[in-house]
Design an enzyme around this catalytic site. Structure first.
Site, short mmCIF file in Angstrom:
data_model
loop_
_atom_site.label_atom_id
_atom_site.label_comp_id
_atom_site.label_asym_id
_atom_site.label_seq_id
_atom_site.Cartn_x
_atom_site.Cartn_y
_atom_site.Cartn_z
N GLU A 173 -41.12 7.46 76.84
CA GLU A 173 -40.71 7.02 75.51
C GLU A 173 -39.65 5.94 75.60
OE1 GLU A 173 -38.29 7.10 71.70
OE2 GLU A 173 -37.66 7.37 73.78
N GLU A 174 -38.70 6.15 76.52
CA GLU A 174 -37.55 5.26 76.62
C GLU A 174 -37.93 3.87 77.09
OE1 GLU A 174 -34.72 5.93 75.44
OE2 GLU A 174 -34.50 8.11 75.42
N ASP A 176 -37.31 13.64 67.49
CA ASP A 176 -36.39 12.87 68.32
C ASP A 176 -34.97 13.13 67.86
OD1 ASP A 176 -35.49 11.11 70.30
OD2 ASP A 176 -37.14 9.73 69.96
N ASP A 235 -31.29 13.73 74.50
CA ASP A 235 -32.31 12.78 74.04
C ASP A 235 -33.38 12.77 75.12
OD1 ASP A 235 -33.88 10.63 73.36
OD2 ASP A 235 -32.27 9.15 73.41
N HIS A 255 -27.26 8.40 74.72
CA HIS A 255 -27.41 7.62 75.95
C HIS A 255 -26.15 7.62 76.81
CE1 HIS A 255 -31.28 5.21 74.90
NE2 HIS A 255 -31.35 6.48 74.55
N HIS A 264 -40.37 13.72 73.56
CA HIS A 264 -40.50 13.08 74.87
C HIS A 264 -39.66 13.76 75.94
CE1 HIS A 264 -36.78 10.51 74.96
NE2 HIS A 264 -36.91 10.46 73.65
#
Lengths: 362, 347
Positions: free
Chosen positions: A209-210, A232, A177, A316, A68
């Site tokens: 995606e998130e 991922d 990410d 994150h 992603h």
């Protein structure tokens, strides 16, 4: 030859929060331009680079790689006296936001800071708790009328976190990410240039995606692959993360095991890793993998799906940290795996095959 | 203005060497009797244009807040402690530079997927990751006691705004350099670029005792906290302004944790600002202290005051200040040096 670190730097420093991934798509159209035969795009904006088989099988076969391109971020919800209040987009962590540099994507990219109270004025009470998302204020350092001219409600905000080199081959930055995995796909496509392969490769740079695996849902429908590998990030070993659920940085990628993943496909990936001396760890995922694999698996009539993960620390946060060797390993493994896919591959992972083997054993 | 260079130089309390080098270079041709005192402060004298009626000490501190390496754990992660006042809540995900080689590092943070705890994690429980694969690997790169500074670049934003680290008090250093480059003034200027302000006004204590001035001014970057306050009465401007505001000119301290400003001197500063039509504002919030807190108690006592440039977000990786505030603060300091007479201080 691909300069992986430079490529990753470009990818992570490009801003593309969920739903606003256009800049990342543009980077990939350039980076993949010489590596794929054509590009297509699904209805939500996922970019699909197609590299045709060099020695096609009679019935064309498709493998989909999914990584992603969206990242977590914020969205402007209000402007008060030139100060900006936001909603979050995806799972941004309020606890890492104070004093962080950000970019507000207004009429032009505007550097800003998340406001802090000078420690001289803090009460003991305030020092004990992290501020909630709704309490975070972004200050552009511009007069209120300038801000009103340049920023509107709905504009997106991302972390201003250039990629930095740490010791050895570790780098830290934002949006690793999942741009680390996007870079692994680039590495794979680059490696495939010197290899023969019988399957068509659909490299999908998925969006949103998130915010709920939305791009993977539409991209998988669009591509209708025979098999799919989602890519991922997973958790790197660090204090506070249990050891069974985390992996040493630089120690090799992880392969997801659980109901989200096709066991025979996994076996083939393990074989390929072994054949090419690439360390591959098992990552136990008992249910929802929280990755594109979850959406792809149930697309159309169902798709044999696997998940390869690259360990990162501080997920994150503005200092997500990865070891470049793990990205190379995933890229290399994907290329070798793709090169050995043949006309019979689907038969070798078919469920019937498993039953026959079981009968033969009796 | 050499604020960019000063801001990007690293000089946490006790390790101000890089800042000192910049300042020595900048003032070499503009002052006399340039000395480095035993603590490391730089002092210099700018003679008066005529017979000096007063010897005026101007102090700006070279040190900034930061951190020091205290050890390396078994995983090769670095333990650290703070030098000066810091809000622990700004540490997660922070980028830093360590030691003379400016080794890059990041403050690690347990991902939100594994921990949602909202109570603040103390600095002593945080670690810096330099990418070391083991304790030995890390020990080859950093040593206990190495200075740790924020990894921040200086930026110019829009027409008026400057952004960078350590404006507290490199803005004071920059102003003091500009004062020395200007002039001459009717009074003798005793410049002190002090060390160790952030850990208790140590450098200024010694510098003031040595220089023994008639009057002293601390030049500072101070806490502007002019953000919207959800609890405030929207019609009451004062309620929005717990300290001072960017763009409203130099800040005159009335009282802080370290001193009560000499009332006659403060009255003179106000009158001088008014006479020269220099916008100015007052700070009465009693948090924090400055070198004036040490200077006013030096020797037999020295009438002292504080003139500051308002800065948002001091003691963090990046602060803002307004160019107009810088210019009007410099104008006020120079006006004071021109107009100040012994009468202004007499009870």
């Amino acid at each position: 030859m691909l300069d992986l670190k430079e490529h990753l730097k470009t990818l992570t420093e490009t801003h593309g929060p969920s739903g606003h991934e256009a800049p990342v798509r543009a980077v990939l159209r350039t980076a993949w331009g010489g590596l794929v035969d054509s590009f297509e795009q699904d209805g939500l904006g996922s970019l699909i680079g197609i590299k045709r088989a060099t020695r096609p099988t009679e019935t064309p076969r498709r493998i989909m790689l999914a990584a992603h391109i969206d990242e977590i971020g914020l969205m402007v919800r209000d402007i008060v006296d030139g100060f900006i209040l936001t909603y979050r987009v995806g799972g941004l962590d309020n606890r890492v936001m104070l004093a962080q540099p950000v970019i507000v994507h207004g009429r032009q990219p505007l550097p800003g800071l998340v406001a802090t109270t000078p420690p001289h004025l803090l009460t003991a009470e305030t020092r004990r708790k992290y501020p909630d998302h709704h309490e975070l204020v972004i200050d552009l350092g511009l007069p209120a009328d300038e801000v009103a001219r340049l920023v509107r409600v709905g504009d997106v905000v991302t972390l201003d976190a250039p990629l930095i080199q740490l010791n050895g081959r570790r780098v830290a930055g934002k949006a690793l990410d999942d741009r680390a995995c996007v870079a692994a796909v680039t590495y794979c496509l680059d490696a495939l240039q010197g290899m023969q392969h019988s399957w068509d490769v659909y490299a999908a740079a998925t969006v949103q995606e998130e915010t709920g695996l939305r791009g993977a849902t539409t991209a998988a429908y669009y591509v209708q692959p025979d098999i799919a590998i989602a890519l991922d990030v997973t958790f790197g070993k660090q204090p506070g993360v249990e050891s069974d659920a985390s992996f040493e940085l630089g120690g090799g990628p992880a392969l997801g095991i659980g109901p989200n993943f096709h066991p025979k496909l996994n076996e083939k990936l393990r074989d390929a890793a072994k054949a090419h001396e690439i360390k591959l760890h098992d990552e136990v995922i008992a249910g929802h993998s929280g990755t594109d694999a979850w959406a792809i698996q149930v697309s159309q009539v169902g798709i044999p799906t696997a998940l390869l993960s690259i360990p990162i620390r501080n997920m994150h946060s503005p200092v997500e940290t990865v070891d470049l060797r793990d990205i190379e390993r995933v890229g290399r493994l994907l290329a070798h795996f793709i090169a050995q896919l043949d006309a019979d591959f689907l038969t070798t992972i078919a469920w019937q095959q498993t039953m026959k083997t079981a009968e033969a054993a009796e | 203005m050499i604020l960019r260079e000063l801001s990007e130089a690293v000089g946490i309390s006790g390790q101000e060497d890089a800042v000192r080098a910049l300042i020595l270079d900048a003032i070499r041709d503009h002052a006399q009797d340039i000395r480095i005192d035993p603590l490391g402060s730089v002092t210099a004298r700018k003679p008066a244009s005529g017979d000096a009626p007063l010897r005026v000490m101007l102090a700006a501190h070279m040190d900034e807040i930061g951190f020091m390496v205290t050890g390396v754990d078994s995983e090769g992660l670095i333990r650290f402690t703070n030098v000066g006042g810091i809000d622990d809540r700004i540490l997660p995900g922070l980028r830093v530079r360590i030691g003379a080689d400016a080794v890059p590092g990041v403050v690690i943070w347990t991902p939100i997927h594994h921990n949602h705890e909202q109570n603040v994690v103390k600095l002593s429980n945080l670690r810096i990751d330099i990418g070391a694969s083991s304790k030995d690997d890390a020990n080859g790169k950093v040593r206990r006691g190495d200075a740790i500074a924020f990894d921040s670049k200086f930026m110019e934003i829009g027409e008026k705004t400057l952004r960078g680290k350590a404006f507290d008090d490199r803005v004071g250093c920059s102003l003091l350099v500009d004062v020395l480059r200007g002039g001459p003034y009717p009074v003798e200027v005793l410049a002190a670029f002090t060390v160790q302000e952030e850990i208790g006004l140590r450098g200024a204590t010694v510098a003031a005792q040595t220089l023994n001035p008639d009057v002293a001014l601390a030049l500072e970057g101070t806490t502007a906290f002019d953000l919207p306050n959800p609890q405030a009465d929207a019609d009451d401007r004062d309620d929005l302004n717990p300290t001072c505001r960017l763009g409203d000119g130099p800040v005159l301290t009335v009282v802080d944790a370290s001193m009560i400003v000499h009332p006659r001197l403060l009255a003179f500063l106000r009158a001088t600002a008014a006479k020269h039509a220099i916008p100015h504002q007052f700070k009465t919030r009693p948090g924090g202290g400055t070198d004036a807190g040490a200077m006013h108690r030096a020797n037999a006592g020295v009438p002292s005051a504080v003139i500051s440039v308002p800065c948002r977000y001091i003691h963090s990786p990046a602060a803002y200040l307004n160019r107009d505030d810088y210019a009007s603060t410099l104008r006020l300091i120079q006006a004071v040096l021109h107009d100040l007479t012994p009468d202004a201080l007499a009870w």
